[in-house]
Motif scaffolding. Structure first.
Motif, PDB file in Angstrom:
ATOM      1  N   PRO A   1       5.216 -55.529   1.243  1.00  0.00           N
ATOM      2  CA  PRO A   1       5.565 -54.448   1.000  1.00  0.00           C
ATOM      3  C   PRO A   1       5.195 -54.163  -0.105  1.00  0.00           C
ATOM      4  N   VAL A   2       4.070 -53.104  -0.620  1.00  0.00           N
ATOM      5  CA  VAL A   2       3.372 -52.636  -1.958  1.00  0.00           C
ATOM      6  C   VAL A   2       3.897 -51.378  -1.873  1.00  0.00           C
ATOM      7  N   THR A   3       4.900 -50.618  -2.788  1.00  0.00           N
ATOM      8  CA  THR A   3       5.558 -49.465  -3.598  1.00  0.00           C
ATOM      9  C   THR A   3       5.098 -48.573  -4.058  1.00  0.00           C
ATOM     10  N   PHE A   4       5.344 -47.628  -3.988  1.00  0.00           N
ATOM     11  CA  PHE A   4       4.852 -46.582  -5.564  1.00  0.00           C
ATOM     12  C   PHE A   4       5.340 -45.501  -5.612  1.00  0.00           C
ATOM     13  N   GLN A   5       5.653 -44.707  -6.764  1.00  0.00           N
ATOM     14  CA  GLN A   5       6.525 -43.065  -6.189  1.00  0.00           C
ATOM     15  C   GLN A   5       5.954 -42.393  -7.032  1.00  0.00           C
ATOM     16  N   LEU A   6       5.796 -41.324  -6.467  1.00  0.00           N
ATOM     17  CA  LEU A   6       5.482 -39.839  -7.192  1.00  0.00           C
ATOM     18  C   LEU A   6       6.174 -38.650  -6.810  1.00  0.00           C
ATOM     19  N   THR A   7       6.143 -38.259  -8.683  1.00  0.00           N
ATOM     20  CA  THR A   7       6.919 -37.286  -9.123  1.00  0.00           C
ATOM     21  C   THR A   7       6.040 -35.931  -9.656  1.00  0.00           C
ATOM     22  N   VAL A   8       7.030 -35.178  -8.182  1.00  0.00           N
ATOM     23  CA  VAL A   8       6.975 -33.519  -8.047  1.00  0.00           C
ATOM     24  C   VAL A   8       7.339 -33.035  -8.892  1.00  0.00           C
TER      25      VAL A   8
ATOM     26  N   ILE B   1      -1.522 -33.943  -7.553  1.00  0.00           N
ATOM     27  CA  ILE B   1      -1.153 -35.580  -7.583  1.00  0.00           C
ATOM     28  C   ILE B   1      -2.605 -36.531  -7.034  1.00  0.00           C
ATOM     29  N   ARG B   2      -3.268 -37.236  -8.635  1.00  0.00           N
ATOM     30  CA  ARG B   2      -4.073 -38.359  -8.177  1.00  0.00           C
ATOM     31  C   ARG B   2      -3.374 -39.672  -9.341  1.00  0.00           C
ATOM     32  N   GLY B   3      -4.057 -40.839  -8.559  1.00  0.00           N
ATOM     33  CA  GLY B   3      -3.999 -41.738  -8.813  1.00  0.00           C
ATOM     34  C   GLY B   3      -4.130 -43.368  -8.713  1.00  0.00           C
ATOM     35  N   GLU B   4      -4.145 -43.952  -8.941  1.00  0.00           N
ATOM     36  CA  GLU B   4      -4.590 -45.184  -8.549  1.00  0.00           C
ATOM     37  C   GLU B   4      -3.340 -46.497  -8.960  1.00  0.00           C
ATOM     38  N   LEU B   5      -2.778 -47.592  -8.432  1.00  0.00           N
ATOM     39  CA  LEU B   5      -2.666 -48.486  -8.819  1.00  0.00           C
ATOM     40  C   LEU B   5      -2.495 -49.628  -9.445  1.00  0.00           C
ATOM     41  N   GLU B   6      -2.004 -49.703 -10.160  1.00  0.00           N
ATOM     42  CA  GLU B   6      -2.393 -50.841 -11.485  1.00  0.00           C
ATOM     43  C   GLU B   6      -1.344 -51.929 -11.547  1.00  0.00           C
ATOM     44  N   ASN B   7      -1.533 -52.874 -12.626  1.00  0.00           N
ATOM     45  CA  ASN B   7      -0.633 -54.527 -12.389  1.00  0.00           C
ATOM     46  C   ASN B   7      -0.211 -54.734 -11.475  1.00  0.00           C
ATOM     47  N   THR B   8      -0.323 -54.748 -10.143  1.00  0.00           N
ATOM     48  CA  THR B   8      -0.194 -54.955  -9.271  1.00  0.00           C
ATOM     49  C   THR B   8       0.297 -56.902  -9.094  1.00  0.00           C
TER      50      THR B   8
END
Length: 308
Positions: free
Chosen positions: A251-258, A234-241
């Motif tokens: 705290p900057v939080t994001f989720q990864l779904t496997v 999984i690759r990506g970049e945070l957007e609209n922070t």
């Protein structure tokens, strides 16, 4: 000697009988011309003095100098000048020269022109934006690197070109201090299993970013690469922070779904395993060229359970 009266243009002139009458008329006409010029000159002076008394200079005063906008790249000072036009007619906007001094040294200057006009019998606030680029500042004053603020002085010269009165100039100065941005502190990310079932696993990634500045700054550009069994999955970049709050830790939080079906389809060798080695690679670009830093890089290793 006898004299003879000669009528010319409703006026009588006298000349000697021995003198040529034509010469006498010319002489008297010359005297009349001189008299007329003198009268016109006096009238012109009177009119000019009347105009000068009628035309009033604008009333000019410094209203304020505020920090209008500040980013990691630069800051804008917004200078406001009150200009009262006491005349019953419009006058031109002033041409304004500004000069910004850093630690008593002239650093950057400019001119603001406006083709509009100041309304009659009204007071107008004339805005003069003064822009400072932080990269240029640090390149010119390397000793400021690491400082939290810098002393400044802004000098304004407002020039009015007015009829009859000519050119009038008003000068103002204001001193203060400007903040110099500091780099945020980024903590090592944490990875937590948020939820898991037989079809998918939901991971929560949190990075704490501390903003030491007395003003909000953009969230660093965060990209991630989540690897399973040493292969990118999984690759990506945070957007609209949202921006980071001033003088606070956010705290900057994001989720990864496997998705297990996608995982086993991509890695057939993992079908008999109940957990997979994982590696999260996180990079944070602070977006602060004045510090010339490479993006921060973090690696968090672990394992991912594979539920069936």
């Amino acid at each position: 000697m006898y004299k003879k009266a000669i009528l010319s243009g409703g006026h009588f002139f006298y000349c000697d009988l021995d003198q040529n009458p034509i010469n006498a008329i010319k002489l008297n006409m010359k005297k009349l011309l001189i008299t007329a010029v003198a009268i016109i000159a006096v009238f012109s002076l009177t009119t000019c003095e009347t105009l000068m008394r009628a035309l009033q200079e604008p009333v000019v005063s410094l209203h304020s100098v505020d920090i209008g906008n500040i980013t990691l790249n630069g800051v804008q000072l917004l200078c406001k000048v009150n200009v009262q036009n006491p005349n019953p007619f419009e006058i031109p906007f002033p041409e304004t020269d500004w000069n910004l001094f850093i630690n008593t040294n002239s650093f950057v200057s400019g001119t603001v022109r406006n083709n509009n006009r100041l309304r009659a019998n009204e007071t107008t606030i004339v805005e003069v934006p003064v822009n400072l680029n932080y990269l240029e500042l640090i390149n010119s004053f390397a000793s400021l690197l690491g400082s939290r603020q810098v002393a400044y002085k802004v000098a304004l010269d407002l020039k009015f070109t007015l009829p009859v009165l000519g050119t009038k100039v008003w000068n103002f100065e204001h001193e203060g201090s400007l903040p110099i941005p500091q780099p945020p502190t980024v903590s090592r990310p944490t990875v937590r299993m948020e939820n898991a079932n037989t079809t998918r696993a939901l991971l929560s990634v949190t990075v704490n970013v501390q903003n030491p500045n007395p003003f909000p700054i953009p969230t660093p550009r965060i990209t991630y690469d989540y690897q399973l069994n040493r292969t990118s999955f999984i690759r990506g970049e945070l957007e609209n922070t949202a921006p980071l709050a001033a003088s606070a830790t956010t705290p900057v939080t994001f989720q990864l779904t496997v998705n297990y079906a996608d995982l086993l389809r991509s890695f057939t060798a993992l079908r008999n395993l109940f957990e997979v080695p994982s590696l999260l690679i996180l990079t944070c670009d602070l977006g602060m060229p004045i510090f010339g830093r490479e993006p921060l890089r973090f690696e968090v290793s672990g394992t991912l359970p594979v539920l069936r």
